[in-house]
Write a protein that holds these residues in place. Structure first.
Motif, mmCIF file in Angstrom:
data_model
loop_
_atom_site.group_PDB
_atom_site.id
_atom_site.type_symbol
_atom_site.label_atom_id
_atom_site.label_comp_id
_atom_site.label_asym_id
_atom_site.label_seq_id
_atom_site.Cartn_x
_atom_site.Cartn_y
_atom_site.Cartn_z
ATOM 1 N N SER A 114 36.202 21.749 76.310
ATOM 2 C CA SER A 114 35.620 20.935 75.234
ATOM 3 C C SER A 114 36.657 20.636 74.151
ATOM 4 O O SER A 114 36.432 20.882 72.964
ATOM 5 N N PRO A 115 37.804 20.111 74.543
ATOM 6 C CA PRO A 115 38.902 19.968 73.577
ATOM 7 C C PRO A 115 38.801 18.715 72.718
ATOM 8 O O PRO A 115 38.221 17.708 73.114
ATOM 9 N N THR A 116 39.400 18.808 71.560
ATOM 10 C CA THR A 116 39.686 17.650 70.721
ATOM 11 C C THR A 116 41.198 17.537 70.613
ATOM 12 O O THR A 116 41.866 18.489 70.189
ATOM 13 N N LEU A 117 41.738 16.390 71.021
ATOM 14 C CA LEU A 117 43.187 16.190 71.025
ATOM 15 C C LEU A 117 43.589 15.310 69.852
ATOM 16 O O LEU A 117 42.984 14.265 69.620
ATOM 17 N N VAL A 118 44.595 15.750 69.132
ATOM 18 C CA VAL A 118 45.158 14.964 68.044
ATOM 19 C C VAL A 118 46.644 14.760 68.333
ATOM 20 O O VAL A 118 47.395 15.735 68.495
ATOM 21 N N LEU A 119 47.067 13.506 68.429
ATOM 22 C CA LEU A 119 48.489 13.228 68.666
ATOM 23 C C LEU A 119 49.272 13.483 67.384
ATOM 24 O O LEU A 119 48.913 12.981 66.320
ATOM 25 N N LEU A 120 50.332 14.270 67.496
ATOM 26 C CA LEU A 120 51.205 14.550 66.355
ATOM 27 C C LEU A 120 52.429 13.641 66.341
ATOM 28 O O LEU A 120 53.277 13.760 65.458
ATOM 29 N N THR A 121 52.533 12.774 67.323
ATOM 30 C CA THR A 121 53.622 11.812 67.419
ATOM 31 C C THR A 121 53.122 10.621 68.207
ATOM 32 O O THR A 121 52.003 10.640 68.734
ATOM 33 N N ASP A 122 53.921 9.589 68.321
ATOM 34 C CA ASP A 122 53.567 8.473 69.186
ATOM 35 C C ASP A 122 53.578 8.932 70.647
ATOM 36 O O ASP A 122 54.276 9.906 70.984
ATOM 37 N N PRO A 123 52.851 8.269 71.525
ATOM 38 C CA PRO A 123 52.915 8.624 72.948
ATOM 39 C C PRO A 123 54.358 8.604 73.443
ATOM 40 O O PRO A 123 55.117 7.674 73.162
ATOM 41 N N ALA A 124 54.736 9.655 74.158
ATOM 42 C CA ALA A 124 56.130 9.814 74.569
ATOM 43 C C ALA A 124 56.497 8.863 75.694
ATOM 44 O O ALA A 124 55.676 8.531 76.560
ATOM 45 N N VAL A 125 57.741 8.429 75.680
ATOM 46 C CA VAL A 125 58.315 7.647 76.774
ATOM 47 C C VAL A 125 58.537 8.588 77.957
ATOM 48 O O VAL A 125 58.813 9.778 77.783
ATOM 49 N N THR A 126 58.415 8.056 79.166
ATOM 50 C CA THR A 126 58.632 8.877 80.361
ATOM 51 C C THR A 126 60.014 9.531 80.300
ATOM 52 O O THR A 126 61.026 8.833 80.125
ATOM 53 N N PRO A 127 60.107 10.867 80.406
ATOM 54 C CA PRO A 127 61.406 11.545 80.273
ATOM 55 C C PRO A 127 62.327 11.235 81.438
ATOM 56 O O PRO A 127 61.878 10.876 82.534
ATOM 57 N N PRO A 128 63.629 11.360 81.240
ATOM 58 C CA PRO A 128 64.601 11.038 82.292
ATOM 59 C C PRO A 128 64.621 12.045 83.435
ATOM 60 O O PRO A 128 65.199 11.780 84.482
ATOM 61 N N VAL A 129 64.029 13.223 83.226
ATOM 62 C CA VAL A 129 63.912 14.240 84.271
ATOM 63 C C VAL A 129 62.462 14.702 84.313
ATOM 64 O O VAL A 129 61.757 14.663 83.304
ATOM 65 N N GLU A 130 62.016 15.140 85.486
ATOM 66 C CA GLU A 130 60.621 15.544 85.654
ATOM 67 C C GLU A 130 60.468 17.004 85.247
ATOM 68 O O GLU A 130 60.708 17.923 86.032
#
Length: 459
Positions: A95-111
């Motif tokens: 039952s989570p509430t999510l709050v973004l603390l930054t803009d949505p991240a770009v896909t990282p260069p490594v998995e």
């Protein structure tokens, strides 16, 4: 060694992922971290949150009306601690509430979500700021940091004083070695290769000193074991009888570093399967001349090659059951001017190299301590003692017999974690080819002797 005391979670305060297992089910919790992984199913999304302590599972159901942001986005999650044997630590957040603390991240260069970071070394280094987030990569530095804690704690307990010496110096520490020249207010100076001369002088003040700091070597090596800048763990102590006293302190330091790893990085060791060495009560010792004979090298060989070191490492493990071997008595001709000769045969020195799993890790030994001996040693090498006047002043006014050693932190960490290249365990390595991230153009006033005074570098 005292492990850190875990923080007590207060109502409404942040809970770390590692502490979630101790939270009673039904309790409201708040976690902060990165979206490590998200798995979207038909009616539920499993979100794995990563913070400095580890991973936690968050369950987002269709009715929760929560959009799960992309991986590496920084979020705050508030929800209910719920028992689930399949979740990390047996507790997940529902039952989570999510709050973004930054803009949505770009896909990282490594998995970063994959269990292993299976990328080529250039990719690892080019994207170090992101690649170090991977738990397996981060574990390597956790071992290094724990080793540093153990190093300091042992020496503090033995009456050593931590010091810090200048990193801009007026001359090379060791004659003939390659150094980085810098423009010091219009005059020549150099980046320090070692705190050696300063730590010796400070023995005359504190008797026992140590330093943790960077050293710089302009030798054009391009190998898996060399860096242009690395972290050196330096120790110097007074009132020794010979280099064996120094070796005994080194043994205690290594044992303390190992204890630090066990107590402060046990999770990293277990998760990554690192093989932590056992430090024997007494490190086995072999004379340099015997070592040459053992590996089948000519008796006039001035140094040990990497293959010689590997062979000696195998011998030490088979003969003594030890990952460590000290080779003492290196030829005086291959040692710095401040090295004390072997009293009964001046061809050899009261110095040693310590091999760890077949690789040179430590150089140490007894130093000269009489002013007249320094004058003679410097003169014999064709140099003017006046050039060392500031250094030699300490010996004119009385210095005890002393000695010390230096450990390369990156070599220690690489050998302990099984890394094949020291760059893998160096946060931001500096070597023959690497100064800035590839593709990034930065203007520098270059301070390296013989290079243009200003240039645009692409590395």
């Amino acid at each position: 060694m005292r492990p850190p005391t875990p923080p007590v979670a207060l109502p409404g305060s942040r809970t770390l992922a590692a502490d979630l297992s101790s939270v009673p089910p039904g309790t409201s919790v708040t976690l902060d971290g990165w979206v490590h992984r998200r798995r979207e199913l038909a009616t539920v999304t499993f979100l794995v949150l990563r913070d400095r302590s580890g991973l936690a599972q968050v369950v987002v159901r269709a009715g929760d009306e929560q959009d799960v942001p992309p991986e590496e986005t920084v979020v705050e999650v508030t929800g209910t601690a719920t028992a689930n044997a399949q979740a990390p630590g047996g507790i997940e957040v529902t039952s989570p509430t999510l709050v973004l603390l930054t803009d949505p991240a770009v896909t990282p260069p490594v998995e970063l979500w994959r269990p292993t970071l299976d990328v080529a070394l250039p990719t690892l280094l080019d994207h170090a700021a992101v690649a170090w987030r991977h738990p397996a990569q981060r574990a390597r530095w956790e071992v290094a940091a724990a080793s540093l804690r153990g190093f300091r704690e042992v020496l503090d307990a033995q009456g050593f004083t931590e010091v810090h010496s200048p990193k801009i110096v007026a001359s090379a520490t060791e004659s003939g070695a390659n150094v980085f020249a810098v423009d010091y207010f219009g005059g020549p100076a150099f980046l320090a290769q070692s705190p050696q001369l300063y730590k010796q002088q400070l023995v005359g003040v504190f008797e026992r000193v140590y330093e943790v700091g960077p050293v710089f070597r302009a030798e054009p090596h391009d190998t898996v074991r060399h860096l242009a800048e690395y972290v050196s763990l330096d120790v110097e102590l007074g009132f020794v009888h010979d280099h064996r006293d120094v070796l005994r302190v080194l043994r205690d330091v290594l044992a303390g570093m190992v204890a630090g790893v066990h107590e402060l990085a046990a999770g990293a060791v277990a998760a990554q399967g690192f093989t932590v060495p056992v430090v024997p009560d007494e490190i086995p010792v072999i004379h340099f001349a015997e070592a040459l004979a053992l590996v089948g090298a000519p008796s006039d060989e001035p140094d040990l090659t990497p293959e010689h070191e590997r062979a000696l490492g195998r011998w030490a493990l088979a003969e003594h059951g030890s990952d460590f071997l000290a080779v003492e008595g290196y030829p005086m001709a291959k040692r710095p001017f401040y090295t004390h000769p072997q009293p009964d045969d001046a061809r050899w020195s009261n110095s040693f190299d310590l091999l760890f799993r077949g690789l040179e890790l430590v150089t140490g030994g007894q130093r000269l301590h009489r002013h007249a001996d320094y004058v003679a040693a410097i003169t014999a090498r064709g140099e003017d003692p006046a050039a060392y006047a500031t250094y030699l002043e300490a010996f004119e006014h009385g210095m005890p017999p002393h000695g010390g050693f230096a450990i390369g932190l990156e070599r220690w960490t690489a050998r302990l974690t099984g890394a094949t290249n020291v760059r893998e365990v160096t946060l931001f390595p500096r070597d023959l080819h690497r100064l800035v991230v590839p593709g990034q153009e930065v203007g520098y006033s270059l301070l390296i002797g013989g290079w243009p005074s200003r240039a645009w570098w692409r590395r």
